[in-house]
Each structure stands twice: as structure tokens, then as C-alpha cells.
Design an enzyme around this catalytic site. Structure first.
Site, PDB file in Angstrom:
ATOM      1  N   ASN A 122     -30.515  15.288   8.712  1.00 41.93           N
ATOM      2  CA  ASN A 122     -31.242  15.643   7.492  1.00 41.93           C
ATOM      3  C   ASN A 122     -31.773  17.085   7.554  1.00 41.93           C
ATOM      4  O   ASN A 122     -31.377  17.858   8.417  1.00 41.93           O
ATOM      5  CB  ASN A 122     -32.341  14.628   7.165  1.00 41.93           C
ATOM      6  CG  ASN A 122     -32.404  14.354   5.662  1.00 41.93           C
ATOM      7  OD1 ASN A 122     -32.399  15.278   4.877  1.00 41.93           O
ATOM      8  ND2 ASN A 122     -32.447  13.088   5.285  1.00 41.93           N
ATOM      9  N   ARG A 123     -32.688  17.422   6.661  1.00 43.00           N
ATOM     10  CA  ARG A 123     -33.035  18.828   6.454  1.00 43.00           C
ATOM     11  C   ARG A 123     -34.307  19.267   7.189  1.00 43.00           C
ATOM     12  O   ARG A 123     -35.248  18.476   7.312  1.00 43.00           O
ATOM     13  CB  ARG A 123     -33.219  19.095   4.950  1.00 43.00           C
ATOM     14  CG  ARG A 123     -31.916  18.969   4.193  1.00 43.00           C
ATOM     15  CD  ARG A 123     -32.083  19.110   2.692  1.00 43.00           C
ATOM     16  NE  ARG A 123     -30.774  19.205   2.048  1.00 43.00           N
ATOM     17  CZ  ARG A 123     -30.010  18.154   1.731  1.00 43.00           C
ATOM     18  NH1 ARG A 123     -30.419  16.931   1.960  1.00 43.00           N
ATOM     19  NH2 ARG A 123     -28.814  18.332   1.193  1.00 43.00           N
ATOM     20  N   HIS A 148     -28.425  18.718   9.092  1.00 38.28           N
ATOM     21  CA  HIS A 148     -27.591  17.974  10.047  1.00 38.28           C
ATOM     22  C   HIS A 148     -27.219  18.777  11.291  1.00 38.28           C
ATOM     23  O   HIS A 148     -26.079  18.722  11.776  1.00 38.28           O
ATOM     24  CB  HIS A 148     -26.315  17.475   9.357  1.00 38.28           C
ATOM     25  CG  HIS A 148     -26.562  16.458   8.265  1.00 38.28           C
ATOM     26  ND1 HIS A 148     -27.635  15.613   8.253  1.00 38.28           N
ATOM     27  CD2 HIS A 148     -25.848  16.174   7.139  1.00 38.28           C
ATOM     28  CE1 HIS A 148     -27.575  14.836   7.170  1.00 38.28           C
ATOM     29  NE2 HIS A 148     -26.520  15.151   6.475  1.00 38.28           N
ATOM     30  N   HIS A 222     -23.123   9.156  10.022  1.00 32.28           N
ATOM     31  CA  HIS A 222     -22.910   9.580   8.635  1.00 32.28           C
ATOM     32  C   HIS A 222     -21.657   8.970   7.995  1.00 32.28           C
ATOM     33  O   HIS A 222     -20.953   9.643   7.232  1.00 32.28           O
ATOM     34  CB  HIS A 222     -22.842  11.106   8.585  1.00 32.28           C
ATOM     35  CG  HIS A 222     -23.314  11.708   7.292  1.00 32.28           C
ATOM     36  ND1 HIS A 222     -22.620  11.582   6.099  1.00 32.28           N
ATOM     37  CD2 HIS A 222     -24.420  12.418   6.990  1.00 32.28           C
ATOM     38  CE1 HIS A 222     -23.273  12.213   5.141  1.00 32.28           C
ATOM     39  NE2 HIS A 222     -24.379  12.727   5.653  1.00 32.28           N
ATOM     40  N   TYR A 224     -19.453   7.145   5.352  1.00 33.97           N
ATOM     41  CA  TYR A 224     -19.515   6.862   3.913  1.00 33.97           C
ATOM     42  C   TYR A 224     -18.779   5.542   3.706  1.00 33.97           C
ATOM     43  O   TYR A 224     -17.609   5.420   4.090  1.00 33.97           O
ATOM     44  CB  TYR A 224     -18.756   7.923   3.106  1.00 33.97           C
ATOM     45  CG  TYR A 224     -19.400   9.285   3.012  1.00 33.97           C
ATOM     46  CD1 TYR A 224     -19.411  10.149   4.104  1.00 33.97           C
ATOM     47  CD2 TYR A 224     -19.940   9.732   1.815  1.00 33.97           C
ATOM     48  CE1 TYR A 224     -19.959  11.421   3.997  1.00 33.97           C
ATOM     49  CE2 TYR A 224     -20.488  11.004   1.704  1.00 33.97           C
ATOM     50  CZ  TYR A 224     -20.499  11.838   2.800  1.00 33.97           C
ATOM     51  OH  TYR A 224     -21.046  13.092   2.697  1.00 33.97           O
ATOM     52  N   ASP A 294     -30.494  10.509  -3.169  1.00 29.41           N
ATOM     53  CA  ASP A 294     -30.301  11.325  -1.971  1.00 29.41           C
ATOM     54  C   ASP A 294     -31.691  11.500  -1.365  1.00 29.41           C
ATOM     55  O   ASP A 294     -32.209  12.612  -1.261  1.00 29.41           O
ATOM     56  CB  ASP A 294     -29.658  12.668  -2.345  1.00 29.41           C
ATOM     57  CG  ASP A 294     -29.147  13.409  -1.108  1.00 29.41           C
ATOM     58  OD1 ASP A 294     -29.352  12.903   0.008  1.00 29.41           O
ATOM     59  OD2 ASP A 294     -28.546  14.487  -1.269  1.00 29.41           O
ATOM     60  N   GLN A 331     -31.896   7.260   4.911  1.00 31.91           N
ATOM     61  CA  GLN A 331     -31.449   8.111   3.811  1.00 31.91           C
ATOM     62  C   GLN A 331     -30.356   7.360   3.079  1.00 31.91           C
ATOM     63  O   GLN A 331     -29.313   7.030   3.667  1.00 31.91           O
ATOM     64  CB  GLN A 331     -30.912   9.449   4.363  1.00 31.91           C
ATOM     65  CG  GLN A 331     -30.481  10.451   3.292  1.00 31.91           C
ATOM     66  CD  GLN A 331     -31.627  11.318   2.752  1.00 31.91           C
ATOM     67  OE1 GLN A 331     -32.761  11.236   3.253  1.00 31.91           O
ATOM     68  NE2 GLN A 331     -31.351  12.140   1.757  1.00 31.91           N
ATOM     69  N   GLU A 359     -28.157   6.271   6.208  1.00 32.65           N
ATOM     70  CA  GLU A 359     -28.376   7.005   7.457  1.00 32.65           C
ATOM     71  C   GLU A 359     -29.758   6.653   8.002  1.00 32.65           C
ATOM     72  O   GLU A 359     -30.768   7.091   7.456  1.00 32.65           O
ATOM     73  CB  GLU A 359     -28.282   8.507   7.205  1.00 32.65           C
ATOM     74  CG  GLU A 359     -26.987   8.944   6.565  1.00 32.65           C
ATOM     75  CD  GLU A 359     -27.145  10.256   5.798  1.00 32.65           C
ATOM     76  OE1 GLU A 359     -27.698  11.221   6.346  1.00 32.65           O
ATOM     77  OE2 GLU A 359     -26.726  10.301   4.628  1.00 32.65           O
TER      78      GLU A 359
HETATM   79  C1  BGC Z   1     -27.576  14.434   2.585  1.00 33.11           C
HETATM   80  C2  BGC Z   1     -26.916  15.013   1.368  1.00 33.11           C
HETATM   81  C3  BGC Z   1     -25.738  15.835   1.800  1.00 33.11           C
HETATM   82  C4  BGC Z   1     -24.814  14.948   2.609  1.00 33.11           C
HETATM   83  C5  BGC Z   1     -23.608  15.670   3.103  1.00 33.11           C
HETATM   84  C6  BGC Z   1     -26.580  13.620   3.336  1.00 33.11           C
HETATM   85  O1  BGC Z   1     -27.149  13.139   4.511  1.00 33.11           O
HETATM   86  O2  BGC Z   1     -28.685  13.671   2.257  1.00 33.11           O
HETATM   87  O3  BGC Z   1     -27.809  15.814   0.642  1.00 33.11           O
HETATM   88  O4  BGC Z   1     -25.073  16.356   0.697  1.00 33.11           O
HETATM   89  O5  BGC Z   1     -25.502  14.438   3.696  1.00 33.11           O
HETATM   90  O6  BGC Z   1     -23.915  16.850   3.661  1.00 33.11           O
END
Ligand code: BGC
Length: 394
Positions: A122-123, A148, A222, A224, A294, A331, A359
């Protein structure tokens, strides 16, 4: 034993509602073959060459199979899950994770398909933080923020892997030493991630790490998912239930504001199962900021350790995914940035909202948010975290 603990967790954590849904729907933990074969058919692991990185590092592919019809492909590049096949309620297997045809797809720019994420999932706001009075600067790889782990996070390194088939579980141990100041983070960080597949269709991810200097850490996975197995479809017809009474509102660049907001009366209320698509386009400031979902949910019962926190049901296939974790947050991301440019493995491109991520993690931007649970790891301590992705049919 695993089966029992998952069952008990299901009862205590998603509560009686989830249990009654499971019973009514005739949910199955594993298919008939699994029950018959449980003591005879062993798990297996096949290893094969997958390609070579531009730096000349060899990448291997491991295929883990159990006796309940589940198969998981994992590559040593980024520890990425490249396939995950599970049966639907008619016994037909399909791959339910977004993937690419070959290594090239993963080497090319892509939004972390199937990857292990570190050092910080995350950020981190403005790509900087302070620890023990020292300022650290990271790469701004998401506008001005760090996302990330930076430019070359754990998703883009080749992990050292040891495979073993012991008893009724197939295990992959992935190791990586992230050197002091790699991507701007302090400390030599020794990381061990263990993927374990059992015969009850549980894929466990165990994270461990130690450091030789104070540092910050937040590891996650991560993948999907699209439980339909058909990547031309969106995930809006999947039902989600989250054991979370609150979530973290974000600012315009998806950094938590620091508030913890109750989900009651908001599009973020998944306390009872709800279609992912139901409120995803609501006229709501937070939905607009996330371009959909998100956000990080603040999970309930954080003091209880490992507990079931999320449950996704895809009615058309009957596939169910549950997520069990000891992390405080999750997340939930609905693939809002997937824009039809990346090729699927089924002859088409990944469209908007064709996959979702769950996540498990500590909260975003924790190094800068003193009221969030700590993400500091110190020498002598051991970072430990566990998440289990379980597949059933209903
Ligand atoms: C984030 C998104 C991001 C994605 C791919 C996710 O974990 O929350 O904002 O776009 O990852 O980078």
C-alpha cells in the site's frame, strides 16, 4: 485439523449469519474426490523452467496440486501466483486468478498481478517517513507517494525457493534478503514467505522477517480474483461479506486521512453479504476518490489473531473464497485501474473491474500515522503474519 479450525473460525468470526448461509446453501469444503482420496492421493509439486529475466536470472515455475482438484502455479519472480484452479459447484475446474501467458507479461508494466508485495504494501504518503528521528526517502512511484515497496519491490525480484511435499501439504518456502537501504528502506531484511496448499483447498501464506536495524514492514499478496474464471466478465456479480465495522477514508491521492469511519449507512457496509456492484457507482465522495472500492477496511476482533474476515460468493459458479488472517486491515480493490490494455490468457484484454483483490495488511501510510497500529520491526523481533485463502463451493 486445519479444516476444524477454519470451521470454528467461520462460526466465531463471520458469525451465525455466515454459518446459516453455509448450511442452507449446501456448501462443500472439498469435492467428493477429495473426501474419498484424502488418505490415498498425495499432494504433488512439479517444477519447470519459466524463463530468464533481462538480468539473466533463471525463473522457475512450481505447480502445487492437491487431491481435491485445486492447483496453484507460483513463479520465483515476485513469488507470483500465476494460476489457481478450483472446481465450481458442478465439479468443473477453472483458473480464477488474473494472469499472463508467460514471464514477459509479468516483466512488463502491470499492476502487481499475483505478486508478493513488500517491503511496504500500500501507500506511504509523499514517499517519506521518519523513524527514530531519521528521515527516509523512498521512490515516488504513484504520483508523489510510494506504492507497494517502490520501483523494484518484492514483486520484481527473484526469490530463492525450496519445495517440499510433506504429509498432506505441499509447501513452497520463498526467501529473499532485502539489503539495507534497498528502495530507501533501512535494515537488512531477511524475508521468508511460505505458501502451503492442503487437501481442504486452503492456500496459506505465512510471512516471516527479521531485520538488523529498525525498519518498517507490511507484507501482502496481490492476487486478482475473478471467481467466474471468465476474464471477459466483471466481478460486479460477486457477493462480498467483510467482518469490518469501519474503514479508512482517503484523500484525493488515496492516502488515509487518519479518520476511522463507521461503515453504517455508507457504500462501504459489507457486514452482510452484498454484491460488489451494488454501491460501486454510488454518489459518494469516497467512492469517487477510489474510482470504486480501493480502501482499507478496519477489521473487527483484531485482538483475536487468526480469524475469518472476508467471504466472497460467486452465485453463477457457486465458487466461494474465504480469507482468514491475523492482520488488522484488508484492502478491497475492485480493479478500477484495469483499462483494457493488458492481454488476458483467454484472448481478450483485462477490462475495468475484471478482477478484485483482498490484500490483508496493516493500514496504509502507518509509518506517518502515529495512531495506526505500528509497522516498526526492530532487531531481535520477528515479523509474523498469516493469511489463508480457502476455496469452497455452494
Ligand atoms: C491499490 C490500488 C492500485 C493497485 C495496483 C492496490 O493495492 O490499492 O490503488 O491501483 O494496487 O497497483
Amino acid at each position: 485439523m486445519k479444516k476444524l479450525s477454519t470451521y470454528v473460525l467461520g462460526i466465531t468470526l463471520l458469525g451465525s449469519l455466515s454459518l446459516s448461509i453455509q448450511c442452507k446453501g449446501g456448501e462443500k469444503k472439498s469435492n467428493a474426490t477429495a473426501e474419498k482420496g484424502a488418505t490415498t492421493a498425495p499432494v504433488s509439486i512439479q517444477k519447470s523452467a519459466y524463463g530468464t529475466t533481462p538480468e539473466g536470472e533463471k525463473v522457475e515455475h512450481y505447480l502445487l496440486k492437491n487431491n481435491a482438484g485445486m492447483e496453484v502455479g507460483i513463479i520465483t519472480y515476485g513469488g507470483r501466483i500465476t494460476s489457481l484452479s478450483v472446481p465450481d459447484n458442478k465439479g468443473t475446474s477453472a483458473n480464477v486468478v488474473l494472469n499472463f501467458e508467460s514471464l514477459e507479461g509479468y516483466l512488463n508494466e502491470n499492476p502487481y498481478f499475483g505478486a508478493l508485495i513488500g517491503r511496504y504494501g500500500n501507500r506511504i504518503a509523499k514517499a517519506q517517513f521518519e523513524l527514530d528521528g531519521n528521515a527516509y526517502t523512498l521512490a515516488g512511484n504513484d504520483g508523489e507517494n510510494n506504492l507497494h515497496g517502490g520501483l523494484k519491490g518484492f514483486d520484481r525480484v527473484v526469490w530463492e525457493v525450496a519445495a517440499s511435499e510433506a504429509g498432506e501439504v505441499a509447501t513452497l518456502k520463498l526467501r529473499y534478503l532485502s539489503k539495507d537501504m534497498e528502495e530507501g528502506y533501512p535494515g537488512n531484511l531477511n524475508v521468508l514467505v511460505t505458501y502451503t496448499l492442503d487437501n481442504d483447498n486452503n492456500l496459506s501464506v505465512d510471512y516471516e522477517a527479521t531485520t538488523d536495524k529498525n525498519t518498517v514492514i507490511n507484507l501482502t499478496q496481490h492476487a486478482y480474483f475473478n471467481l467466474s474464471g471468465d476474464f471477459s466478465k466483471t466481478i460486479l456479480d460477486h457477493e462480498l461479506q467483510l467482518a469490518a465495522d469501519a474503514y479508512l477514508p482517503v484523500n484525493a491521492v488515496l492516502i488515509p486521512t487518519g479518520e476511522i469511519e463507521n461503515v453504517e449507512g455508507t457504500p462501504f457496509d459489507f457486514r452482510t453479504a452484498k454484491l460488489m456492484g451494488k454501491d460501486i457507482n454510488a454518489e459518494d465522495d469516497q467512492i469517487q476518490k477510489g474510482l470504486g472500492y480501493d480502501h482499507c477496511w478496519v477489521l473487527n476482533d483484531q485482538d483475536q489473531g487468526l480469524r475469518e474476515v472476508a467471504r466472497v460468493h460467486h452465485p453463477a459458479s457457486g465458487r466461494v473464497l474465504t480469507v482468514t488472517t491475523d492482520e488488522p486491515g484488508i484492502q478491497f480493490y475492485t480493479g478500477n485501474f484495469l483499462d483494457g490494455t493488458l492481454p488476458t490468457t483467454q484472448g481478450g484484454n483485462y477490462g475495468h473491474r475484471s478482477g478484485f483483490c483482498l490484500e490483508t495488511q496493516h493500514y496504509p501510510d502507518s509509518p506517518n500515522q502515529k495512531d495506526f497500529p505500528s509497522v516498526t520491526l526492530r532487531p531481535g523481533e520477528k515479523y509474523n503474519s498469516k493469511t489463508v485463502f480457502s476455496f469452497l463451493t455452494q
